[in-house]
Design an enzyme around this catalytic site. Structure first.
Site, PDB file in Angstrom:
ATOM      1  N   GLU A 184       3.002  -3.893 -11.606  1.00  0.00           N
ATOM      2  CA  GLU A 184       5.076  -4.030 -12.586  1.00  0.00           C
ATOM      3  C   GLU A 184       5.172  -4.842 -13.222  1.00  0.00           C
ATOM      4  O   GLU A 184       5.363  -4.393 -14.548  1.00  0.00           O
ATOM      5  CB  GLU A 184       5.469  -4.114 -11.100  1.00  0.00           C
ATOM      6  N   ASP A 214      -5.884   5.800   2.043  1.00  0.00           N
ATOM      7  CA  ASP A 214      -6.382   4.594   1.219  1.00  0.00           C
ATOM      8  C   ASP A 214      -7.418   3.692   1.925  1.00  0.00           C
ATOM      9  O   ASP A 214      -8.192   4.151   3.105  1.00  0.00           O
ATOM     10  CB  ASP A 214      -4.944   3.765   2.435  1.00  0.00           C
ATOM     11  N   THR A 250      -5.940   0.980  -3.620  1.00  0.00           N
ATOM     12  CA  THR A 250      -4.799  -0.054  -4.428  1.00  0.00           C
ATOM     13  C   THR A 250      -4.440  -1.002  -4.783  1.00  0.00           C
ATOM     14  O   THR A 250      -3.913  -1.834  -4.903  1.00  0.00           O
ATOM     15  CB  THR A 250      -3.438  -0.228  -2.902  1.00  0.00           C
ATOM     16  N   ASP A 259      -7.968 -10.514  -3.145  1.00  0.00           N
ATOM     17  CA  ASP A 259      -8.299  -9.832  -4.789  1.00  0.00           C
ATOM     18  C   ASP A 259      -7.379 -10.485  -5.950  1.00  0.00           C
ATOM     19  O   ASP A 259      -7.191 -10.929  -6.799  1.00  0.00           O
ATOM     20  CB  ASP A 259      -8.212  -7.987  -5.547  1.00  0.00           C
ATOM     21  N   GLN A 260      -6.517 -11.729  -5.573  1.00  0.00           N
ATOM     22  CA  GLN A 260      -5.528 -12.558  -6.377  1.00  0.00           C
ATOM     23  C   GLN A 260      -6.200 -12.974  -6.935  1.00  0.00           C
ATOM     24  O   GLN A 260      -5.332 -13.688  -8.542  1.00  0.00           O
ATOM     25  CB  GLN A 260      -4.066 -12.896  -5.775  1.00  0.00           C
ATOM     26  N   HIS A 273       1.833 -14.703  -7.239  1.00  0.00           N
ATOM     27  CA  HIS A 273       0.146 -14.347  -6.373  1.00  0.00           C
ATOM     28  C   HIS A 273      -0.441 -13.725  -7.282  1.00  0.00           C
ATOM     29  O   HIS A 273      -1.400 -13.895  -6.471  1.00  0.00           O
ATOM     30  CB  HIS A 273       0.821 -14.329  -4.797  1.00  0.00           C
ATOM     31  N   HIS A 307       0.511  -1.471  -0.556  1.00  0.00           N
ATOM     32  CA  HIS A 307      -0.315  -0.508   0.009  1.00  0.00           C
ATOM     33  C   HIS A 307       0.187   1.488  -0.089  1.00  0.00           C
ATOM     34  O   HIS A 307       0.727   2.007  -0.404  1.00  0.00           O
ATOM     35  CB  HIS A 307      -0.647  -0.263   1.491  1.00  0.00           C
ATOM     36  N   GLN A 338      12.954  -6.010  -6.395  1.00  0.00           N
ATOM     37  CA  GLN A 338      11.635  -6.358  -7.614  1.00  0.00           C
ATOM     38  C   GLN A 338      11.820  -5.594  -9.232  1.00  0.00           C
ATOM     39  O   GLN A 338      11.973  -6.460  -9.927  1.00  0.00           O
ATOM     40  CB  GLN A 338       9.952  -6.810  -6.782  1.00  0.00           C
ATOM     41  N   ASN A 392       0.095  -5.325  -7.481  1.00  0.00           N
ATOM     42  CA  ASN A 392       1.508  -4.161  -7.501  1.00  0.00           C
ATOM     43  C   ASN A 392       1.954  -5.358  -8.272  1.00  0.00           C
ATOM     44  O   ASN A 392       2.983  -4.633  -9.523  1.00  0.00           O
ATOM     45  CB  ASN A 392       1.784  -3.959  -6.187  1.00  0.00           C
ATOM     46  N   SER A 393       2.616  -5.943  -7.924  1.00  0.00           N
ATOM     47  CA  SER A 393       3.226  -7.452  -8.869  1.00  0.00           C
ATOM     48  C   SER A 393       2.580  -7.452 -10.243  1.00  0.00           C
ATOM     49  O   SER A 393       3.302  -7.472 -10.841  1.00  0.00           O
ATOM     50  CB  SER A 393       3.343  -8.792  -8.089  1.00  0.00           C
TER      51      SER A 393
HETATM   52  N1  UDP Z   1       8.379  -6.811  -2.900  1.00  0.00           N
HETATM   53  C1  UDP Z   1       9.958  -6.700  -2.981  1.00  0.00           C
HETATM   54  N2  UDP Z   1      10.813  -7.309  -3.029  1.00  0.00           N
HETATM   55  C2  UDP Z   1      10.417  -8.589  -2.980  1.00  0.00           C
HETATM   56  C3  UDP Z   1       9.250  -8.426  -2.743  1.00  0.00           C
HETATM   57  C4  UDP Z   1       8.204  -8.203  -3.211  1.00  0.00           C
HETATM   58  O1  UDP Z   1       9.815  -5.114  -3.504  1.00  0.00           O
HETATM   59  O2  UDP Z   1      11.008  -9.410  -3.124  1.00  0.00           O
HETATM   60  C5  UDP Z   1       7.509  -5.864  -3.832  1.00  0.00           C
HETATM   61  C6  UDP Z   1       6.826  -4.917  -4.920  1.00  0.00           C
HETATM   62  O3  UDP Z   1       7.777  -4.250  -5.861  1.00  0.00           O
HETATM   63  C7  UDP Z   1       5.817  -4.779  -4.874  1.00  0.00           C
HETATM   64  C8  UDP Z   1       5.414  -5.326  -3.338  1.00  0.00           C
HETATM   65  O4  UDP Z   1       6.305  -5.597  -3.120  1.00  0.00           O
HETATM   66  O5  UDP Z   1       6.215  -3.510  -5.068  1.00  0.00           O
HETATM   67  C9  UDP Z   1       4.251  -6.361  -3.278  1.00  0.00           C
HETATM   68  O6  UDP Z   1       3.509  -5.709  -3.515  1.00  0.00           O
HETATM   69  P1  UDP Z   1       1.919  -7.027  -3.646  1.00  0.00           P
HETATM   70  O7  UDP Z   1       0.799  -6.057  -3.781  1.00  0.00           O
HETATM   71  O8  UDP Z   1       2.737  -7.763  -4.990  1.00  0.00           O
HETATM   72  O9  UDP Z   1       1.523  -7.925  -2.688  1.00  0.00           O
HETATM   73  P2  UDP Z   1       1.664  -8.102  -1.144  1.00  0.00           P
HETATM   74  O10 UDP Z   1       2.693  -7.625  -0.513  1.00  0.00           O
HETATM   75  O11 UDP Z   1       0.105  -6.941  -0.846  1.00  0.00           O
HETATM   76  O12 UDP Z   1       0.605  -9.509  -0.915  1.00  0.00           O
END
Ligand code: UDP
Length: 450
Positions: free
Chosen positions: A352, A112, A134, A368-369, A344, A19, A329, A348-349
């Protein structure tokens, strides 16, 4: 323009990496449009984060009631969320007062969606209000319908029900968002969405065009994504290479050195984000599925998850794989040796990977996945979903064959073409005059004149 005269936005993300990242990026974009921005973190996060000292964004703190350990210090999710709401309500108000007394009065609170109580804090201080979601616009629209009592989410094993909502594809029960114990948190995001001045989504117009047509009739919606650091997209914000706040320390050197001699497009990057705990059985299936795929892989297994790795796994994989506790990442996803991303499907992933043109193997777990995974596969065509069995586990052979669907030259051709197409569209949205850039400029202009 003098600092004091600039409109001032206070931005309040839910205290978690997934977030903070998109909201902090949005802050940087606002600063570039002449807005003063303060991002509020909990005291615990603020003490534990590694923040960029050069950040153009100011930081402030409030309390979630757990200043020493944050979420981990609480007894349960309910306990954490109620303390975050009650103590947060009070201490966010204190922060607004403090900023006012220091000659930096706040004009708008951008909170948020997970923190709807912030709406009342803004109301008490006579501030403008904006909510920032988000998660994807599609997922939020589904939850909104649940909140309004227009649909209910069927159990995941219900083979017959489908969810039908304007602007969305039909969702089978196993593809719908699965909020589990966070149901109230997710559904209550909409308790005051009908009364805010702006609604922001970390998405871009073309990515969710159909559903956006629908929600723009409901609210004053602004798409402002994708919220990756500018250097990965439009390159217009100087030195903006990193999100700027890390709650975990990345194993940068180890990752880059290991990747450096791997052939182009040959490595599978695997990560399940910052939060979920993968079932031990699932972890074992992932481990052997990766090994059996015979591809090289770089797998992020967070410190607390490491005990679930099969005995002797690290020795058995030898040079084929690297397991790290946290990765940089974005730098990994842009490395030319990466061929696909087993994820997963955290939003964000996903965004990205889309923005960087990396094909996805989706292994959605919850929240939401599953819905993001459906879009990845059926709507955007940028990846392939690994289908779980009746226990919800993706077994090693399914993972192995799903990886082949993406990595093998012929099978993965269309996915790779789609990934390249979406990458261009993502950058276009943030280029000068692109849909998201225009929305951010318009919001900044509205603040300047309100
Ligand atoms: N991330 C990272 N390194 C890692 C794993 C994740 O920098 O080893 C970052 C990734 O780039 C993303 C965030 O952590 O911006 C994870 O957000 P996401 O919504 O994908 O998953 P959540 O952590 O909310 O389940």
């Amino acid at each position: 323009m003098e600092n004091k005269k600039r409109p001032h936005a206070l931005v309040l993300p839910y205290p978690a990496q997934g977030h903070i990242n998109p909201m902090l990026q949005f802050c940087k974009r606002l600063v570039s449009k002449g807005i003063k921005v303060t991002l509020a973190n909990t005291i615990y996060i603020s003490k534990s984060m590694l923040a960029d000292p050069q950040s153009p964004v100011c930081f402030g703190t409030y309390s979630d009631g757990f200043d020493l350990g944050g979420y981990a210090q609480s007894e349960s999710t309910d306990n954490y969320l109620s303390s975050l709401r009650d103590v947060g309500f009070q201490t966010l108000g204190n922060l607004i007062k403090k900023l006012d007394e220091a000659g930096n009065p706040v004009n708008v609170l951008i909170y948020d969606g997970f923190l709807p109580w912030a709406f009342d804090v803004a109301k008490n201080f006579g501030l403008k209000k904006a909510v920032f979601f988000t998660q994807s616009c599609a997922v939020n629209t589904i939850y909104y319908h649940v909140y309004k009592g227009l649909i209910s989410l069927p159990p995941r094993d219900d083979e017959t029900s489908v969810i039908s909502i304007p602007g969305l594809p039909l969702f089978k029960s196993w593809e719908a968002p699965a909020p589990m114990e966070y149901r109230d948190l997710l559904i209550n995001q909409y308790s005051n969405v009908d009364y805010v001045d702006w609604v922001f989504f970390n998405t871009f117009h073309k990515l969710e065009e159909e559903v956006l047509k629908y929600v723009t009739k409901l609210w004053k919606v602004r798409t402002i994504g994708p919220t990756l650091p500018s250097m990965y997209l439009d390159k217009r914000l100087e030195d903006d290479k990193d999100y700027g706040i890390n709650l975990f320390k990345p194993n940068y050197g180890a990752c880059m050195e290991w990747l450096s001699d791997k052939p182009s497009g040959s490595v599978i990057y695997v990560s399940f984000g910052s939060f979920i705990q993968v079932e031990a059985e699932q972890m074992e299936e992932i481990a052997w599925g990766l090994k059996d795929s015979n591809f090289n892989f770089l797998w992020v297994v967070r410190e607390l998850e490491k005990a679930k790795l099969p005995n002797n796994f690290i020795n058995e994989i030898s040079e084929q794989g690297l397991v790290v506790t946290w990765s940089p990442q974005l730098e990994i996803l842009t490395h030319e040796s990466i061929g696909c991303f087993v994820t997963h499907c955290g939003f964000n992933s996903v965004i990205e990977a889309i923005s960087l043109g990396v094909p996805i193997v989706g292994m959605p777990q919850w929240s939401d996945q599953p819905a993001n995974g459906k879009y990845v596969d059926d709507v955007w065509g940028v990846g392939f979903r690994a289908r779980p069995d009746e226990k919800g586990i993706v077994n090693r052979n399914v993972l192995k064959s799903s990886i082949k669907e993406v990595m093998e030259e012929e099978k993965g051709k269309v996915i790779k073409e789609n990934a390249a197409k979406w990458k261009n569209l993502a950058t276009e949205a943030l280029d000068e005059g692109g849909s998201s850039d225009k929305n951010i400029s318009e919001f900044a202009a509205e603040l300047l004149y309100c």
